[in-house]
Design a protein around this motif. Structure first.
Motif, PDB file in Angstrom:
ATOM      1  N   HIS A  32      -0.314  -3.398  -5.503  1.00 34.03           N
ATOM      2  CA  HIS A  32       0.398  -2.189  -5.056  1.00 34.03           C
ATOM      3  C   HIS A  32      -0.326  -1.530  -3.869  1.00 34.03           C
ATOM      4  CE1 HIS A  32       2.092   1.814  -5.117  1.00 34.03           C
ATOM      5  NE2 HIS A  32       0.943   2.328  -5.511  1.00 34.03           N
ATOM      6  N   HIS A  33      -1.624  -1.229  -4.063  1.00 33.63           N
ATOM      7  CA  HIS A  33      -2.318  -0.460  -3.021  1.00 33.63           C
ATOM      8  C   HIS A  33      -2.736  -1.282  -1.801  1.00 33.63           C
ATOM      9  CE1 HIS A  33      -3.308   2.977  -5.944  1.00 33.63           C
ATOM     10  NE2 HIS A  33      -2.500   3.436  -5.011  1.00 33.63           N
ATOM     11  N   THR A  34      -3.036  -2.566  -2.012  1.00 34.90           N
ATOM     12  CA  THR A  34      -3.551  -3.310  -0.851  1.00 34.90           C
ATOM     13  C   THR A  34      -2.479  -4.160  -0.165  1.00 34.90           C
ATOM     14  OG1 THR A  34      -4.286  -5.264  -2.100  1.00 34.90           O
ATOM     15  CG2 THR A  34      -5.854  -3.440  -1.912  1.00 34.90           C
ATOM     16  N   VAL A  35      -1.318  -4.318  -0.810  1.00 35.34           N
ATOM     17  CA  VAL A  35      -0.255  -5.078  -0.136  1.00 35.34           C
ATOM     18  C   VAL A  35       1.021  -4.235  -0.020  1.00 35.34           C
ATOM     19  CG1 VAL A  35       1.093  -7.209  -0.056  1.00 35.34           C
ATOM     20  CG2 VAL A  35      -1.216  -7.254  -1.037  1.00 35.34           C
ATOM     21  N   GLU A  36       1.576  -3.861  -1.149  1.00 32.98           N
ATOM     22  CA  GLU A  36       2.900  -3.218  -1.127  1.00 32.98           C
ATOM     23  C   GLU A  36       2.934  -1.960  -0.257  1.00 32.98           C
ATOM     24  OE1 GLU A  36       4.152  -1.231  -4.709  1.00 32.98           O
ATOM     25  OE2 GLU A  36       6.252  -1.579  -4.282  1.00 32.98           O
TER      26      GLU A  36
END
Ligand SMILES: Cc1cc2nc3c(=O)[nH]c(=O)nc-3n(C[C@H](O)[C@H](O)[C@H](O)COP(=O)(O)O)c2cc1C
Length: 277
Positions: A32-36
């Motif tokens: 979630h935090h590093t891609v999305e």
């Protein structure tokens, strides 16, 4: 020699040993935090792709696979999809997101949603008629799809149909002729991410959002519901009775059944009074 990759301070060895649910929470959260959260800005050119984009999530996927954990649950497939997109972007390939499954509502549909939200009311007495299992599953799914902090995914449910089991839960009103859904959380997932220190409020918000979604879905199905809260005594009794882990904690419960009272919908203050600017 490059430093071994750690995730939230956990080494690969620690991630290999961690409870699968806790690893899953880290996997969700890092994807979630590093891609999305970054990918859409990178794609529309408002942000530069960071070095090693998606590598941490991919590392976690590698550990997930090494441990032989399942790859087919929808949340894991969601992570894998983002990891694949990030890898292609790292390699300089063009990425196509494909058709978005999200479509705007028509005006009529929006009015129906508004009718649902404004018409929902708390119902505290029910007819002695069972709630079909299929409806219960639809309400649980609505609860599961509520927004939740950092995509951690630690919401769990208990469905109590038996009036004797329902007595385990302390409510301030008589509980009759209903099914009870208890919203719980696996706190070890939050603790692994240290969210209990950084964002302790999210624990309560997550359970609240799930309960609200359940109440709305109940109303959509023609059922009545009421959200109730309980304390530590109930948490302890549920833990003992259902042999739950020490970190599994209930937050609230919702009673649901066929409405057995005609209530006057409670009103709120006027909108202009609550808008502060
Ligand atoms: C956090 C929370 C706790 C609640 N606890 C109780 C409760 O313990 N007992 C109860 O009868 N209703 C409880 N309710 C329901 C509220 O009383 C109800 O939502 C409120 O009076 C507004 O009425 P409405 O739901 O009909 O719009 C609770 C609702 C929330 C959101």
């Amino acid at each position: 020699m490059s430093k071994p990759l750690t995730v939230h301070g956990y080494t690969e060895e620690q991630l290999m040993e961690m409870k699968p649910d806790d690893l899953r929470a880290i996997f969700h959260e890092r994807t979630h935090h590093t891609v999305e959260v970054l990918i859409y800005r990178i794609l529309n050119g408002t942000r530069k792709m960071p070095e090693g984009f998606g590598v941490v999530a991919e590392h976690l996927l590698g550990i997930w696979k090494k441990r032989g954990l399942p790859l087919d649950p929808p949340d894991i497939r969601w992570c894998i999809r983002y990891i694949g997109l990030a890898r292609r972007m790292r390699n300089g390939e063009e990425v196509e997101l494909g058709p978005t499954p999200w479509e705007s509502f028509t005006e009529n549909e929006a009015e129906t949603v508004e009718r649902l939200i404004l018409g929902r009311r708390s119902i505290r007495q029910f007819k002695p008629e069972p709630v079909p299992d299929e409806m219960i599953r639809r309400m649980l799914k609505a609860g599961l799809y509520a927004p939740h902090g950092c995509n951690v995914g630690c919401t769990r449910f208990l469905v109590l149909r038996d009036p004797e089991e329902q007595k385990l839960v302390r409510s301030d009103i008589p509980i009759e002729n209903c099914v009870m859904i208890v919203v719980l959380q696996e706190l070890s997932m939050y603790k692994t991410l240290r969210f209990d220190e950084y964002v302790p409020q999210n624990l309560y918000f997550d359970a609240a959002a799930a309960a609200d979604h359940i109440c709305l879905m109940a109303h959509a199905l023609g059922l009545g519901s009421c959200w109730l809260t309980h304390g530590e005594e109930t948490q302890r009794r549920l833990r003992e009775h259902f042999n739950l882990s020490q970190t599994m904690t209930s937050r609230n419960h919702i009673i649901i059944g066929w409405p057995g009272e005609e209530t006057i919908k409670s009103e709120r203050m006027s909108l202009d009074e609550v808008i502060l600017n």
